[in-house]
Design a protein around this motif. Structure first.
Motif, PDB file in Angstrom:
ATOM      1  N   GLN A   1      34.163  41.525  36.572  1.00 38.33           N
ATOM      2  CA  GLN A   1      32.759  41.156  36.731  1.00 38.33           C
ATOM      3  C   GLN A   1      31.934  42.045  35.802  1.00 38.33           C
TER       4      GLN A   1
ATOM      5  N   LEU B   1      46.382  40.993  41.885  1.00 38.61           N
ATOM      6  CA  LEU B   1      47.181  42.125  42.359  1.00 38.61           C
ATOM      7  C   LEU B   1      46.294  43.178  43.024  1.00 38.61           C
TER       8      LEU B   1
ATOM      9  N   SER C   1      46.004  40.768  36.955  1.00 37.61           N
ATOM     10  CA  SER C   1      45.323  42.025  37.300  1.00 37.61           C
ATOM     11  C   SER C   1      44.469  41.896  38.553  1.00 37.61           C
TER      12      SER C   1
ATOM     13  N   LYS D   1      32.819  47.941  37.809  1.00 43.28           N
ATOM     14  CA  LYS D   1      33.420  47.498  39.067  1.00 43.28           C
ATOM     15  C   LYS D   1      34.948  47.581  39.007  1.00 43.28           C
TER      16      LYS D   1
ATOM     17  N   GLN E   1      37.585  49.969  41.125  1.00 42.07           N
ATOM     18  CA  GLN E   1      38.707  49.462  41.919  1.00 42.07           C
ATOM     19  C   GLN E   1      40.011  50.175  41.564  1.00 42.07           C
ATOM     20  N   THR E   2      40.209  50.409  40.271  1.00 37.41           N
ATOM     21  CA  THR E   2      41.477  51.043  39.881  1.00 37.41           C
ATOM     22  C   THR E   2      41.446  52.540  40.168  1.00 37.41           C
TER      23      THR E   2
ATOM     24  N   VAL F   1      35.297  40.475  46.222  1.00 38.41           N
ATOM     25  CA  VAL F   1      35.667  39.519  45.180  1.00 38.41           C
ATOM     26  C   VAL F   1      34.821  38.260  45.353  1.00 38.41           C
ATOM     27  N   SER F   2      34.258  37.766  44.267  1.00 47.82           N
ATOM     28  CA  SER F   2      33.577  36.476  44.348  1.00 47.82           C
ATOM     29  C   SER F   2      34.519  35.404  43.845  1.00 47.82           C
TER      30      SER F   2
ATOM     31  N   ASP G   1      35.424  37.657  38.763  1.00 51.97           N
ATOM     32  CA  ASP G   1      36.304  38.431  39.637  1.00 51.97           C
ATOM     33  C   ASP G   1      37.731  37.905  39.645  1.00 51.97           C
TER      34      ASP G   1
ATOM     35  N   MET H   1      46.417  44.334  46.921  1.00 52.09           N
ATOM     36  CA  MET H   1      46.649  45.730  47.298  1.00 52.09           C
ATOM     37  C   MET H   1      45.532  46.272  48.189  1.00 52.09           C
ATOM     38  N   GLN H   2      44.324  45.704  48.019  1.00 52.25           N
ATOM     39  CA  GLN H   2      43.216  46.188  48.851  1.00 52.25           C
ATOM     40  C   GLN H   2      43.135  45.458  50.187  1.00 52.25           C
TER      41      GLN H   2
ATOM     42  N   LEU I   1      50.199  46.405  37.106  1.00 48.64           N
ATOM     43  CA  LEU I   1      49.303  47.426  37.628  1.00 48.64           C
ATOM     44  C   LEU I   1      48.970  48.457  36.559  1.00 48.64           C
TER      45      LEU I   1
ATOM     46  N   THR J   1      46.653  47.016  34.075  1.00 53.02           N
ATOM     47  CA  THR J   1      45.316  46.883  34.633  1.00 53.02           C
ATOM     48  C   THR J   1      44.591  48.216  34.604  1.00 53.02           C
TER      49      THR J   1
ATOM     50  N   SER K   1      40.475  53.658  43.009  1.00 49.81           N
ATOM     51  CA  SER K   1      40.641  53.822  44.447  1.00 49.81           C
ATOM     52  C   SER K   1      41.947  54.563  44.723  1.00 49.81           C
ATOM     53  N   ALA K   2      41.951  55.258  45.823  1.00 51.89           N
ATOM     54  CA  ALA K   2      43.068  56.148  46.139  1.00 51.89           C
ATOM     55  C   ALA K   2      44.429  55.469  46.015  1.00 51.89           C
ATOM     56  N   VAL K   3      44.544  54.279  46.589  1.00 53.75           N
ATOM     57  CA  VAL K   3      45.838  53.589  46.586  1.00 53.75           C
ATOM     58  C   VAL K   3      46.353  53.428  45.164  1.00 53.75           C
ATOM     59  N   VAL K   4      45.531  52.788  44.360  1.00 56.34           N
ATOM     60  CA  VAL K   4      45.970  52.428  43.026  1.00 56.34           C
ATOM     61  C   VAL K   4      46.261  53.672  42.196  1.00 56.34           C
TER      62      VAL K   4
END
Lengths: 502, 400
Positions: B181, A394, A391, B185, B189-190, A412-413, B164, A398-399, B217, B220, B192-195
């Motif tokens: 995390q 990926l 997860s 968060k 992230q999920t 990301v850490s 992370d 993608m980002q 995906l 997730t 976001s426009a792309v996902v």
């Protein structure tokens, strides 16, 4: 060879009925498919190519393109970034330390810092070669061998030396490569052969030589390992990283392995392993998994192994055979691999002719995605394939394109390795890249507006894209400026799951 | 947990059901308001760097211990005694409190044959559950997911790492765990426009790997939404330490209390590689650990959930018996493992204190294979078959 000739008559789609069907109903697929096969070669034998490079290649024969790749990899330079011998300067530090303890601590700290930076510099330099330099095939092979002969070392000199050894023999004879790596300081240290002595044999090196480097599990006995370890006793190295044979620690007795007896030396063991056709099969299988498809085609691999063994393990000959075989271009093999993090990074560079001005984020990305060069998880290397993807990795992949071109940092850490001395790649610099989008856009000058999305996608993706998805992306791109439109399309397409395969 | 029960809780998805919103709603319908008090879960706390076990559980009557560690041994009078032989480092005061309540098991001398003293390799071994001559590319928690989800596909949040990036321990052949995390968060992230745009569009390609990427995906996105929506249900009212571990355990407590269907939680605390000036550093880290765990346990107790939660604490190796010249210790071998939570203990200490007279070139000899501890958790706590997860049969300890 008869079989090979026969193969040529078979249409590439023939073993996939679904694709055959698509092929018949959509005519323009022909040219797209041809383009994909060219890109397939560039991806597998290297790290992809720019649209212009692909366009230039479209009219050339596969044989010619393969020939060019080999020609381009003939000349190469070894890395010469690490000048000082760290062990020696460390000794100096310790000598001077007798007088002042505090000063020694300071100097040791500087020393550790310098070492980390040097290993980081080697990493930067190698990524740059993969992403921008000449001789991609040699670099791709070097990366393969780095994973095959997976090794860690804390000494930058040793790392550099090993990497140069891998590069030198990357397309030569596997036997020479195996011998050179078996006498390589970093490897001997990593696999504890410095401690392999007559009185207390250490079997680590002997075991991995058979299990991971030549035969594979199940093709030797524990006795073979024990006896081989005896033959390798006394193989060591000095502080300059040179191979040293310590006669004093060597077991001069008779060893019996693989039904052969004699007062074998380490060299003899390596010869015995090479004389076993299983070694050719094992290496061919691994090459097939890496360069063709993770799913093995037994017949293809058997042909590779036969040829490899007969040619006395000529790597260049074998790879040329693979890249010129029709089955290499079968549609089942195209887009079938998940890019490793390093392939992803170098691939973006190659396709876009992009340069990372600040290399720190490149290192950080490797760490975040699970593939730091010179830091394989263990002697078995990175498992690859689906294991690159979970997860978080990926989402990060993608980002990545968006983050990269906005000059941001990855959100990301990375994990702490636990080792107090380990390279900390915790510096989270912003991405800084130089890239000429106007130049990139020129490749699409002749493309009519309504086809732009589809055509850009055909250069970036090795698998078809759902038309609904492409529409969604096109609708988001609203810029009037054509270059800007191409940029937005590219960034969006590179953020897709489809971009993760090649 | 029975396999069927696990599958029900994991909100399995079929290959075709990539239309996430509907899918999630169905999930919610099925689970909202359902009490899952019979569920057991495991919280794994990894101490990265090789925690010095001898200064954690101190053999305070042992002359060899004091002789080999003249400047870093924990003074006898400061030790928090567990019995006549061993006691906790004073920094573990808050763990001692739990111990006195019968909530802690100390397992001494845990390790494996032919120990490896490299951080990477030994952590690899602990995370994959391999032998020292084996290289596995899946983790033991990942294989636990594989075993539970056989024939079905589970959602990743079934095993959750608070970080992370995902550790090897949670990577399976078919199923991976999820790392976050914090729920906000990941959800962000999920979103976001792309996902968001592509999550529900089926792929045009029939390649196995592309399908796998889309499945990952989709998993997730649904896990992120599910965990995020659940996490809002129950916010902890207890004050946790502001350390990273404190924050992570707070997140875990909220998820457990909310009834999230996660069986394994994973979190790590690093900095235990104490080659130089060990005592200050270890003291600080152990105190962080003890304080966070203490609040966590009390929080779960207050919510009547502690009976279902087992916390295991391990490190990739212990350290050498003899201290080094920099008031620190170097890499060693066998170590102690703590099991905290669950039902009250009748036998709080397993295995005798390490035998300092019988060393292997200066290092402790292990008495119990770490995979036996894993087998205990798998067979007797999570009620699964450890043979499906571990390579071979490892005898459980019969603790509960």
């Amino acid at each position: 060879m008869v079989g090979l000739f026969f193969c040529r008559c078979v249409k590439p789609y023939s073993n996939n009925p679904t694709l055959t069907f698509k092929h018949h109903i959509i005519n323009h697929m022909d040219s797209t498919q041809h383009q994909r096969t060219i890109q397939h070669l560039f991806w597998r034998a290297g790290f992809g190519a720019s649209p212009v490079e692909v366009q230039e290649a479209l009219s050339k024969s596969r044989r010619q393109l393969v020939k060019n790749l080999f020609h381009d990899s003939r000349q190469f330079d070894s890395f010469d970034l690490v000048k000082t011998v760290p062990y020696m300067s460390l000794k100096k530090v310790i000598k001077s330390a007798a007088t002042d303890r505090e000063e020694m601590k300071e100097q040791l700290k500087d020393f550790a810092q310098e070492r980390r930076e040097t290993i980081g510099n080697l990493n930067d330099a190698w990524v740059a070669r993969m992403g921008q330099g000449q001789g991609v095939l040699r670099e791709k092979m070097t990366l393969f061998w780095h994973n095959h002969f997976a090794c860690r070392s804390k000494l930058a000199t040793f790392i550099q030396q090993q990497n140069n050894t891998l590069r030198t023999h990357a397309l030569a004879k596997f036997g020479d490569l195996l011998m050179a790596i078996s006498k390589d300081a970093a490897m001997l240290q990593f696999l504890n052969n410095q401690q392999n002595r007559k009185k207390s044999p250490n079997e680590n090196f002997a075991r991995e030589v058979m299990e991971l480097f030549t035969l594979g599990r199940g093709n030797y006995t524990e006795t073979d390992i024990k006896e081989a370890a005896r033959a390798f006793t006394g193989w060591g190295f000095n502080l300059q990283g040179e191979f040293v044979f310590h006669q004093l620690f060597h077991d001069d007795g008779t060893k019996t392995l693989f039904e052969k007896s004699g007062n074998f030396q380490g060299e003899d063991v390596i010869d015995i392993l090479l004389s076993n056709p299983q070694t050719a099969r094992f290496i061919s299988t691994k090459l097939y998994r890496n360069f063709v498809n993770e799913r093995i085609n037994e017949e293809h691999v058997a042909n590779m192994a036969k040829r490899f063994f007969r040619s006395d393990y000529d790597i260049a000959d074998l790879m040329e055979y693979v890249f010129t075989s029709d089955w290499f271009y079968d549609s089942v093999n195209i887009g079938a691999q998940i890019k490793s993090p390093v392939e992803l990074l170098a691939g973006m560079q190659r396709t876009l002719h992009m340069d990372f001005t600040d290399k720190t984020p490149v290192l950080y990305t490797q760490k975040a995605l699970g593939q730091m060069l010179f830091n394989p998880p263990n002697v078995a290397g990175w498992p690859g394939g689906k294991s690159w993807i979970d997860s978080s990795s990926l989402l990060t992949r993608m980002q990545l394109p968006k983050v990269l071109f906005r000059n941001e940092t990855l959100n990301v850490s990375v994990k702490d390795s636990g080792d107090a001395n380990e390279e900390t790649v915790k510096r989270k610099n912003k991405f800084e890249v130089t890239m000429n989008w106007d130049h990139f856009a020129q490749a699409f000058d002749k493309v009519p507006e309504e086809n732009l999305g589809k055509i850009v996608a055909s250069y970036l993706l090795q698998v078809p894209i759902n038309s609904l998805l492409l529409k969604t992306i096109e609708n988001q791109v609203t810029f009037n400026d054509r270059t800007e439109r191409i940029k937005q399309l590219t960034v969006a397409l590179m953020g897709l799951p489809e971009y993760q395969v090649c | 947990m029975k396999r069927r029960e696990f599958l029900r809780n994991s909100a399995f998805t079929t290959a075709g059901s990539l239309l996430i919103p509907q899918f999630l709603k169905a999930y919610e319908r099925q689970h909202l308001g359902q009490q899952s008090l019979n569920e057991k879960s495991v919280v794994i706390i990894q101490l990265s760097g090789g925690n010095d076990g001898l200064n954690t559980v101190v053999p305070f009557r042992n002359d060899i211990y004091y002789r080999e560690r003249p400047s870093i041994a924990i003074k006898q009078e400061n030790v928090l005694r567990l019995n006549d032989e061993i006691g906790f480092n004073p920094a573990l005061e808050k763990i001692k409190e739990l111990y006195d309540n019968g909530l802690v098991s100390v397992i001494n001398n845990v390790g494996y044959p032919n120990p490896d003293r490299s951080h990477f390799r030994s952590m690899d071994i602990w995370q994959t559950g391999s032998g020292s001559d084996q290289y596995l590319s899946t983790g033991w928690i990942g294989r636990y997911l594989d075993a539970q989800c056989k024939g079905q596909s589970c959602l990743p949040h079934q095993a959750l790492e608070i970080d992370d990036t995902l550790s090897l321990a949670l990577k399976g052949q078919q199923v991976n765990g999820l790392s976050l995390q914090n729920p906000e968060k990941l959800y962000g992230q999920t979103k976001s426009a792309v996902v968001k745009n592509i999550g529900s569009i089926p792929t045009a390609d029939d390649h196995d790997n592309v399908a796998y990427l889309y499945k990952t995906l989709a998993g997730t996105v649904s896990s992120a939404e599910y965990v995020y929506s659940k996490a809002k249900v129950s916010k902890s009212r207890v004050m946790y330490p502001t350390t990273e571990l404190g924050k992570s355990l707070k997140t875990i407590a909220e998820l457990i209390t909310s009834g999230v269907s996660t069986s394994v939680y994973y979190v790590s605390l690093s900095g235990f590689d104490t080659h130089i000036r060990q005592n200050d550093q270890q003291d600080r880290l152990l105190r962080q650990y003890a304080e966070a765990v203490n609040v966590f346990v009390n929080d779960l107790t207050a919510n009547s959930r502690l009976d279902d939660v087992m916390i295991i604490t391990f490190s990739e190796f212990g350290r050498r018996v003899k201290q080094n010249a920099s008031n620190g210790t170097d890499h060693g071998t066998a170590n102690n493992v703590f099991l905290i939570g669950g039902p009250k203990r009748t036998r709080p200490i397993l295995n005798e204190a390490p035998d300092l007279t019988d060393l292997d070139t200066g290092d402790l000899k292990y008495k119990l294979d770490f995979r036996q501890v894993y087998a205990t958790l798998l067979d007797d706590w999570l009620k699964t078959d450890s043979k499906l997860v571990l390579d071979g049969k490892f005898e459980p300890l019969r603790l509960f």
